[in-house]
Scaffold this motif. Sequence first.
Motif, mmCIF file in Angstrom:
data_model
loop_
_atom_site.group_PDB
_atom_site.id
_atom_site.type_symbol
_atom_site.label_atom_id
_atom_site.label_comp_id
_atom_site.label_asym_id
_atom_site.label_seq_id
_atom_site.Cartn_x
_atom_site.Cartn_y
_atom_site.Cartn_z
ATOM 1 N N MET A 71 0.866 -1.175 0.000
ATOM 2 C CA MET A 71 0.000 0.000 0.000
ATOM 3 C C MET A 71 0.901 1.223 0.000
ATOM 4 N N LEU A 72 0.468 2.263 -0.627
ATOM 5 C CA LEU A 72 1.255 3.476 -0.704
ATOM 6 C C LEU A 72 0.395 4.630 -0.228
ATOM 7 N N ALA A 73 0.878 5.323 0.761
ATOM 8 C CA ALA A 73 0.153 6.485 1.270
ATOM 9 C C ALA A 73 0.741 7.718 0.603
ATOM 10 N N ILE A 74 -0.107 8.479 -0.022
ATOM 11 C CA ILE A 74 0.319 9.686 -0.711
ATOM 12 C C ILE A 74 -0.043 10.868 0.165
ATOM 13 N N ALA A 75 0.925 11.699 0.421
ATOM 14 C CA ALA A 75 0.671 12.861 1.265
ATOM 15 C C ALA A 75 1.216 14.110 0.602
ATOM 16 N N VAL A 76 0.538 15.180 0.804
ATOM 17 C CA VAL A 76 1.008 16.471 0.318
ATOM 18 C C VAL A 76 1.026 17.403 1.522
ATOM 19 N N THR A 77 2.053 18.188 1.598
ATOM 20 C CA THR A 77 2.159 19.109 2.718
ATOM 21 C C THR A 77 2.044 20.536 2.231
ATOM 22 N N ALA A 78 1.922 21.417 3.163
ATOM 23 C CA ALA A 78 1.824 22.831 2.802
ATOM 24 C C ALA A 78 3.096 23.310 2.112
ATOM 25 N N VAL A 79 4.205 22.656 2.359
ATOM 26 C CA VAL A 79 5.452 23.036 1.689
ATOM 27 C C VAL A 79 5.298 22.862 0.185
ATOM 28 N N MET A 80 4.648 21.788 -0.249
ATOM 29 C CA MET A 80 4.429 21.547 -1.670
ATOM 30 C C MET A 80 3.581 22.656 -2.279
ATOM 31 N N ALA A 81 2.643 23.132 -1.524
ATOM 32 C CA ALA A 81 1.726 24.131 -2.042
ATOM 33 C C ALA A 81 2.292 25.536 -1.994
ATOM 34 N N VAL A 82 3.356 25.734 -1.281
ATOM 35 C CA VAL A 82 3.961 27.048 -1.104
ATOM 36 C C VAL A 82 2.877 28.038 -0.680
ATOM 37 N N SER A 83 2.096 27.590 0.269
ATOM 38 C CA SER A 83 0.952 28.367 0.706
ATOM 39 C C SER A 83 1.247 29.061 2.028
ATOM 40 N N ALA A 84 0.754 30.260 2.160
ATOM 41 C CA ALA A 84 0.946 31.014 3.391
ATOM 42 C C ALA A 84 -0.162 30.700 4.397
ATOM 43 N N SER A 85 -1.168 29.931 3.944
ATOM 44 C CA SER A 85 -2.273 29.597 4.838
ATOM 45 C C SER A 85 -1.872 28.489 5.806
ATOM 46 N N ALA A 86 -2.809 28.085 6.615
ATOM 47 C CA ALA A 86 -2.557 27.029 7.604
ATOM 48 C C ALA A 86 -2.139 25.746 6.906
ATOM 49 N N ALA A 87 -1.312 24.967 7.565
ATOM 50 C CA ALA A 87 -0.811 23.714 6.989
ATOM 51 C C ALA A 87 -1.936 22.693 6.908
ATOM 52 N N ASN A 88 -2.236 22.273 5.705
ATOM 53 C CA ASN A 88 -3.248 21.248 5.474
ATOM 54 C C ASN A 88 -2.560 20.059 4.830
ATOM 55 N N ASP A 116 -5.239 21.350 -0.963
ATOM 56 C CA ASP A 116 -4.166 22.103 -0.331
ATOM 57 C C ASP A 116 -4.033 23.515 -0.900
ATOM 58 N N LEU A 117 -4.358 23.666 -2.168
ATOM 59 C CA LEU A 117 -4.206 24.973 -2.817
ATOM 60 C C LEU A 117 -5.490 25.803 -2.799
ATOM 61 N N ALA A 118 -6.541 25.272 -2.217
ATOM 62 C CA ALA A 118 -7.816 26.003 -2.166
ATOM 63 C C ALA A 118 -7.611 27.367 -1.507
ATOM 64 N N GLY A 119 -8.066 28.383 -2.184
ATOM 65 C CA GLY A 119 -7.963 29.737 -1.651
ATOM 66 C C GLY A 119 -6.670 30.444 -2.015
ATOM 67 N N ASN A 120 -5.727 29.729 -2.597
ATOM 68 C CA ASN A 120 -4.459 30.343 -3.003
ATOM 69 C C ASN A 120 -4.679 31.054 -4.335
ATOM 70 N N PRO A 121 -4.345 32.335 -4.437
ATOM 71 C CA PRO A 121 -4.575 33.072 -5.685
ATOM 72 C C PRO A 121 -3.757 32.537 -6.865
ATOM 73 N N LYS A 122 -2.710 31.798 -6.601
ATOM 74 C CA LYS A 122 -1.883 31.248 -7.679
ATOM 75 C C LYS A 122 -2.111 29.749 -7.868
ATOM 76 N N ALA A 123 -3.246 29.262 -7.402
ATOM 77 C CA ALA A 123 -3.545 27.827 -7.460
ATOM 78 C C ALA A 123 -3.452 27.274 -8.872
ATOM 79 N N SER A 124 -3.979 27.983 -9.855
ATOM 80 C CA SER A 124 -3.960 27.462 -11.221
ATOM 81 C C SER A 124 -2.537 27.337 -11.766
ATOM 82 N N ASP A 125 -1.639 28.195 -11.314
ATOM 83 C CA ASP A 125 -0.244 28.108 -11.736
ATOM 84 C C ASP A 125 0.507 26.995 -11.008
ATOM 85 N N LEU A 126 0.178 26.792 -9.745
ATOM 86 C CA LEU A 126 0.902 25.830 -8.915
ATOM 87 C C LEU A 126 0.399 24.398 -9.058
#
Length: 101
Positions: free
Chosen positions: A4-21, A52-62
Amino acid sequence: MIRMLAIAVTAVMAVSASAANAGEITVKVRGRAAPVVHAEIVSAAQQLCKEDLAGNPKASDLTPYCIREVTRDAVVRAKNPELRAYDKAKGRTAYLRLAAR
């Protein structure tokens, strides 16, 4: 071989200034064809990056970069040579097309 493989994404990947999701989705690997596993990994990456990118103004680019990096990380952690080769063959354009959906 990882079953089994658990896939995780962190706020670091999203380069988001919002809370870490951080999210996590599990994908079965063992005994399944590389294209099927890859498709599930990419689908999970899309979902995690979207959340993770919800609400980020650059979501479509990232988004395409997030999907690519999360997928690559999951493929490497799966330690499956067929899956690695399949991912490499897909190329960068596949992630850009997926992000546009």
